[in-house]
Structure formats: C-alpha cells, structure tokens
Enzyme design. Structure first.
Site, short mmCIF file in Angstrom:
data_model
loop_
_atom_site.label_atom_id
_atom_site.label_comp_id
_atom_site.label_asym_id
_atom_site.label_seq_id
_atom_site.Cartn_x
_atom_site.Cartn_y
_atom_site.Cartn_z
N ARG A 70 1.03 -1.10 -0.32
CA ARG A 70 -0.34 0.08 0.04
C ARG A 70 1.01 1.31 0.34
O ARG A 70 2.21 1.27 0.87
CB ARG A 70 -0.67 -0.15 0.75
CG ARG A 70 -2.21 -1.09 0.72
CD ARG A 70 -2.47 -1.07 2.32
NE ARG A 70 -3.27 -1.16 3.32
CZ ARG A 70 -1.43 -0.71 4.36
NH1 ARG A 70 -1.85 0.46 5.40
NH2 ARG A 70 -1.33 -1.02 5.30
N TYR A 198 -1.07 -3.63 -6.66
CA TYR A 198 -1.35 -3.80 -5.27
C TYR A 198 -2.04 -4.40 -4.72
O TYR A 198 -3.26 -3.45 -4.68
CB TYR A 198 0.01 -3.24 -4.63
CG TYR A 198 0.28 -3.96 -3.35
CD1 TYR A 198 1.05 -5.51 -3.02
CD2 TYR A 198 -0.59 -3.34 -1.88
CE1 TYR A 198 0.24 -5.49 -1.72
CE2 TYR A 198 -1.04 -3.85 -1.38
CZ TYR A 198 0.02 -5.11 -0.53
OH TYR A 198 -0.72 -6.42 0.11
N LYS A 207 -9.43 -2.56 1.79
CA LYS A 207 -9.42 -1.75 2.22
C LYS A 207 -10.02 -0.27 2.04
O LYS A 207 -10.82 0.74 3.03
CB LYS A 207 -7.91 -1.00 3.23
CG LYS A 207 -7.17 -2.28 3.28
CD LYS A 207 -7.28 -3.21 4.80
CE LYS A 207 -6.40 -4.09 4.37
NZ LYS A 207 -6.10 -4.30 6.34
N HIS A 227 -10.49 -2.16 11.85
CA HIS A 227 -9.70 -2.77 10.92
C HIS A 227 -9.24 -4.52 12.70
O HIS A 227 -8.19 -4.44 13.11
CB HIS A 227 -8.71 -2.38 10.61
CG HIS A 227 -6.90 -3.07 10.40
ND1 HIS A 227 -6.32 -2.41 10.36
CD2 HIS A 227 -7.53 -3.73 9.36
CE1 HIS A 227 -5.21 -3.37 9.50
NE2 HIS A 227 -6.25 -4.57 8.51
N SER A 249 -1.58 -4.10 10.13
CA SER A 249 -1.68 -4.66 8.96
C SER A 249 0.06 -5.90 10.06
O SER A 249 1.33 -4.85 10.09
CB SER A 249 -0.89 -3.71 7.79
OG SER A 249 -2.16 -3.73 7.11
N CYS A 251 0.65 -7.89 11.93
CA CYS A 251 0.78 -8.27 12.95
C CYS A 251 0.09 -10.07 13.66
O CYS A 251 0.31 -9.78 14.34
CB CYS A 251 0.57 -7.02 14.12
SG CYS A 251 1.44 -6.01 13.67
N ASP A 278 -9.61 -9.78 8.67
CA ASP A 278 -9.25 -8.50 8.69
C ASP A 278 -10.07 -7.33 8.75
O ASP A 278 -9.41 -6.44 8.95
CB ASP A 278 -8.08 -8.30 6.99
CG ASP A 278 -7.48 -7.36 6.77
OD1 ASP A 278 -6.68 -7.04 7.79
OD2 ASP A 278 -7.86 -6.90 5.96
N ARG A 367 2.04 -12.02 -0.62
CA ARG A 367 0.45 -12.58 0.10
C ARG A 367 -0.15 -13.98 -0.16
O ARG A 367 -0.01 -14.23 -1.54
CB ARG A 367 -0.36 -11.77 0.00
CG ARG A 367 0.66 -10.30 0.05
CD ARG A 367 -0.11 -9.98 1.42
NE ARG A 367 0.33 -8.69 2.47
CZ ARG A 367 -0.79 -8.17 3.74
NH1 ARG A 367 -1.46 -8.62 3.38
NH2 ARG A 367 -0.29 -7.54 3.87
O1 SAT Z 1 -3.87 -3.51 2.23
S1 SAT Z 1 -4.08 -5.00 2.19
O2 SAT Z 1 -5.05 -5.48 2.35
O3 SAT Z 1 -3.51 -5.11 1.15
C1 SAT Z 1 -2.71 -5.55 3.02
C2 SAT Z 1 -3.11 -4.86 4.48
O4 SAT Z 1 -2.32 -3.56 4.32
O5 SAT Z 1 -3.28 -5.37 5.15
MN MN Z 2 -5.64 -5.84 7.33
#
Ligand code: SAT
Ligand code: MN
Length: 581
Positions: A70, A198, A207, A227, A249, A251, A278, A367
């Site tokens: 990101r 991405y 997101k 989140h 993200s 973690c 997520d 990923r």
């Molecule tokens: O932002 S993404 O959905 O690509 C992955 C993340 O940072 O949680």
């Molecule tokens: Mn995330």
C-alpha cells in the site's frame, strides 16, 4: 442487462467512454468466467501456473517490483471540508482530485477490457452488508475480487434492487509510481485508484470500501467499520464466544483468527472458529449487544512466516485454488517463502534465479489470496445475517517493551482511550521504513476515512447506546527480552490469553488494578503444557515510570487532533495521569 437504464449503466457507459475501453465485460462471478480469465492471464504471463500435483488450481502473480505494498503517502481522503478528513489523512480538494484523476483515466483503457465487478461486502442477504461495483482494467483484480468478496450476479441483483452502491474505478495505468493515486470521496461514496495493481491499492472492496468509505458511512448510520479479525472460541462445554481484535497490518491477525489450540486445550475440547481475519463491521443489536459481520469472503494474507508450526490451518487451505503474489518458487514449481520450511527456493519473487545476495526469496509483503470457505476452521456462523455477538474487543500492537501481555480497560470509555493510544512498530505491509514505533489508533491509522477526533467521539457515543457492551482489552504478543528474543511463545498459545479475557467477560476471575488498567493476577494465565515457562513477571509487569512517559506521549499525540478530541477522552487521560503521579 445493459438495456435497463440505471445509475449503474449510465456510470459504466460514461467511464468506458472516458477511458476509451476497447471492451466492456460484466462479471457474473461464474466458474466458467474465472476459467476464461485465468487462461487469458496465463497467456499474457500475468499468472504462472504452479505445480498441479502439489497445488492444483494455484497460480503465481509477480507484480511490478515497484508495486508491492500500500502507498499511504499517495492515498487521499477528499472531503469538501479539509478538517473533516483530519490530520490522520492526506487531503485533497474533491474538485482538484477529480480533475487530476480525470486526466489520468482519460484514454487509459485503450486496447484493454473494462471489467464491471459487482460485489457485496458481507453475507449477500444480510441487512448489515453493503454493495459496491468496481470498474477495473485488471483481470488479476477481478480474479482476486472473486475470492475476496461475494462477487457477481447476486451482488448485481442487490445493487439493482437497492440503487445505492459504492462506485470504485481502478486502472493499473502504467504502474508508474509517479502517476499513482488512491482517492476516496466519502461524500460521494466513491473511490478512484490509478497506477497500482497491489492488493489494498487495487482490490477496492477491501481497505478502500470496507474501511475508509465504510467507516465514514458507519458514522452517519450508527455502526463501526473496523480493522479487526473475528474469531469464535469454543470452550469444553461447547459454548462459543466471539472476540473482535484489531492489529496493524502484518501483526498476526490471520494467525490469530485461525489458531490451533495448544495440545492440552485440544484434549479438553477447546476449538477455534474463524469468521474473519482483517475487517469487521460492528452493529448495535436490539438487545444492547454488539454484533459483527466479516464484510470479506476470503483472505489476502501475508505469506512469509506462515508454516505448519505457525499456522497449520492456513497451510491446509493453500494447497488448492489459491493465488500467490510475489512469493518464490522451488525447483518443482511449488510456492515458497521464508519461514515455510528449510527447502532452498529456485526462483525469487522477481523471477530471478534465487541468490541470497539479492535479499529474501519471497517479498516480505508477499501474499496469498484464498476463499474463506477453504479454511478448516471456517465458522458455521460466518454467513449469519445478524452477525455474531461480540463479548470482547481486543487492541493489539507490536511493542518490544512497556505494553504488557494483556491489560483490561476499566470500562468502554477507558477502552476507547486504550484503543486510541495504540502504538505499534511498522511492518512491510506499507511502503516505508519498517520497525519504527508509530501511533496507530485502533489499528486504523491508514484506514479511517475521517477525522480521528470525530471517530473517537463516534466510538464513545456508540458505547453509550450499548446496554451490554463488550469488554475492551489490550494485548502485546511481541515483548522482547534483553537479547531481542520474543518472551511470549505466541501463535496457538495466544489462546491462553484469550481464555483469561473470556473468563473476565464472564466475571469468573479476579484481576489486579493498576492506574493503566487491570492485569491478570499471578498464576491466572494458564501455562499448563508449555515446554518452557515464559518470564511472566516481565510480561505482566507494570512499569510506573515507563507509563508516565507513555501518557505524556499519548497526551501530545491527542493534541494533534484538537480541537476535535472529545472531552470525555481527555478526562479519561487526566484520570490515568493523576493515578500515575
Ligand atoms: O492493504 S492490504 O489489504 O493489501 C493488506 C494490509 O495491509 O492489510
Ligand atoms: Mn489489514
């Protein structure tokens, strides 16, 4: 379908003319459609087939090496009033942003197909779900959206029925980092993303919609878009309690969402059920409790570090029907990443012969994309229209020191302060320096679509409406010893902490009070069956001097959001401060 005059059709026509798309394809989400797309991507090299024997229907995508995460500095929230976006967002005037994006999108799809991707975030028939349509020129995005959302005809039917939907426009453009923007127009319920393929920049349901736009929408409608992972913990009596947990993200949200209980727990009958890893939409129910749905339908998980030891459930779902992005491959063309096992990869994430001199074989933010239904711990409540009732909210960060293994907030208001003051070391999920501690309130720093001051106010107001609010906790799995090693074993053993949390929710165990919250009493975290006893004194220590410094830092951080910081939050901080002095 195209003959029906609707807001959607008009918009598709207008975009296709502006971008000069060569073709328009309305996605129905069918298996046949996916197969055609995959074949086409195999031809263009967008996808590479992985070992069919070991990984049937699995593919590798190698992104542009400069398009791997990101881009927070190129992500904007465009509200008509700058202050509404807050210091937590980059802001651009909507008219200026539209002019800029119109320039970029103009003619950008010449020779390309424009895919119309209708999707539903959340169970298709749930009143808590919301729909969107993404227009994109990337077949890779389409294939990912099919795994990550309820995509296709059923979503289109709901869009036509409801009339309102989030409009997302995406083009990979030339993948030029200098011509890359992720724009959000919350007042228009729209998103425009240009120049990146991405995940978080391009899969707009994730997101962009389910957090930035949804958080804004949730504020006016009286709910929360967070989140957070959602996990069900089943005790030996067969009762399932649900926990929602926010972590930045990379973690360990995916690992926690599908953890395997330690052996001693398994023998007693403990089980863990995955609802989401997520994103979590939280709605107050008529009974005064908070109910959660996972708006997503799949995982976009971090590959490195995923192994049979850290996350056997993830490994089990990754041997079929998965898309891998920027991982390495072995000699016999299996996907590989650091931490998976001790094989030596043949090819790195950029397709070069593997040479350790070039750095890790898999990109640190590589990923996997896979449907949640492939997860062995998939919850039978994941499709529940009403959502699952939440007993505990957990805020977690990556902190080498100070933050104890677990801490309970005194009440909702204190919990909002605990969440708002969260800090964590940065990870590879976003472009920039890794390992720097930054404040990341509710793990929403990159994702809150409006001013944090207003956001905390909304949390406080929502809490007042709940007659049975969840208890709020803070956890830290990442405490380090003097040699830099992790003190807490983590992974499956995190269930030991969740057990204490749920016992607190049921009033079954005492806790000891400190000025910063409640800590487990000696011996109350069950360590049975652990090969090595972790240093619980350090993990649960209350460091008065350290916390005094911390509250100063929190105070300074909150000031950045004045004059919109709710008085109740400042009162809460003043209370903690005076208790510490
Ligand atoms: O932002 S993404 O959905 O690509 C992955 C993340 O940072 O949680
Ligand atoms: Mn995330």
């Amino acid at each position: 379908m195209t003959s029906k005059l609707s807001a959607l059709n008009e918009w598709v026509d207008q975009v296709s003319a502006q971008c000069r798309a060569s073709r328009v394809h309305w996605c129905d989400g069918s298996e046949a459609e996916t197969q055609r797309l995959i074949e086409q991507m195999l031809e263009t090299g967008d996808l590479l087939k992985l070992n069919e024997q070991t990984h049937p229907d699995c593919y590798l995508h190698r992104s542009d090496p400069k398009d791997v995460a990101r881009v927070e500095h190129l992500t904007f929230v465009c509200t008509s009033n700058k202050d509404d976006a807050g210091p937590n967002n980059n802001w651009m005037d909507p008219a200026e942003a539209h002019a800029l994006m119109n320039g970029l999108f103009s003619g950008c799809m010449e020779g390309r197909t424009l895919y119309v991707v209708p999707y539903c975030m959340g169970p298709i028939d749930s009143p808590l779900s919301r729909c969107g349509v993404e227009l994109t020129d990337s077949p890779y995005v389409v294939a990912n959206m099919r795994l990550m959302t309820r995509m296709g005809q059923a979503a289109l039917d709901r869009v036509e029925r409801e009339g309102t939907f989030v409009k997302g426009l995406h083009s990979t453009g030339e993948l030029d980092p200098e011509r890359r923007y992720i724009m959000h127009f919350p007042e228009e319920l729209s998103i425009q993303s240009f120049g990146s393929g991405y995940g978080g920049n391009a899969l707009l349901g994730k997101k962009c919609h389910a957090l930035r736009i949804a958080s804004y929408q949730a504020r006016s409608e009286g709910w929360l878009a967070e989140h957070m992972l959602i996990v069900g913990i089943e005790n030996p009596a067969g009762e399932v309690r649900y926990v929602a947990a926010a972590f930045p993200s990379a973690c360990g949200k995916t690992n926690l969402a599908m953890l395997i209980p330690p052996e001693a727990y398994r023998e007693q009958g403990w089980k863990v059920w995955t609802v989401g890893d997520d994103i979590c939409w939280l709605h107050p129910g008529e009974d005064g409790r908070l109910y959660a749905i996972n708006p997503e339908a799949g995982f976009f998980g971090v590959a490195p570090g995923t192994s049979d030891k850290t996350n056997p459930n993830a490994l089990a779902m990754l041997d079929r029907e998965a898309i891998f992005t920027n991982v390495a491959t072995t000699e016999d063309n299996q996907p590989w990443w650091e931490g998976l096992d001790d094989r030596v990869p043949a090819t790195d994430w950029q397709g070069r012969d593997f040479d350790p001199k070039n750095g890790p074989a898999a990109h640190p933010n590589s990923r996997f994309t896979v449907s949640i239904q492939r997860c062995p711990s998939y919850s039978d409540q994941a499709e529940s229209k009403a959502g699952v009732p939440i007993d505990a909210i957990v805020f977690g960060g990556r902190r080498a020191s100070l933050a104890p293994l677990v801490l309970e907030a005194r009440d909702w208001q204190h919990g909002v302060l605990v969440g708002g003051a969260m800090a964590s070391e940065t990870t590879a999920a976003a472009t920039g320096q890794v390992g720097v501690v930054r404040r990341d309130p509710m793990a929403m720093k990159p994702f809150c679509g409006y001013h944090f001051g207003d956001y905390w106010g909304h949390w406080l107001a929502l809490g007042e409406k709940l007659t049975h609010p969840p208890k709020i906790f803070q956890v830290n799995w990442f405490r380090r010893d003097a040699d830099g090693g992790f003190i807490w074993p983590g992974f499956g053993d995190n269930l030991r902490v969740l057990e204490w949390i749920l016992a607190r929710c049921r009033g079954e165990v005492e806790a000891s009070e400190t000025p910063v919250g409640l800590l487990p009493a000696d011996g109350d975290i069950n360590l049975d069956g652990l090969a090595e006893q972790p240093d619980m004194n350090t993990l649960l220590a209350f460091d008065q001097a350290g916390w005094r410094e911390e509250v100063q830092a929190i105070d300074a951080f909150l000031q950045e959001f004045e004059p919109r910081v709710p008085q109740a939050l400042k009162d809460e901080l003043a209370r903690v401060k005076s208790a510490l002095s």
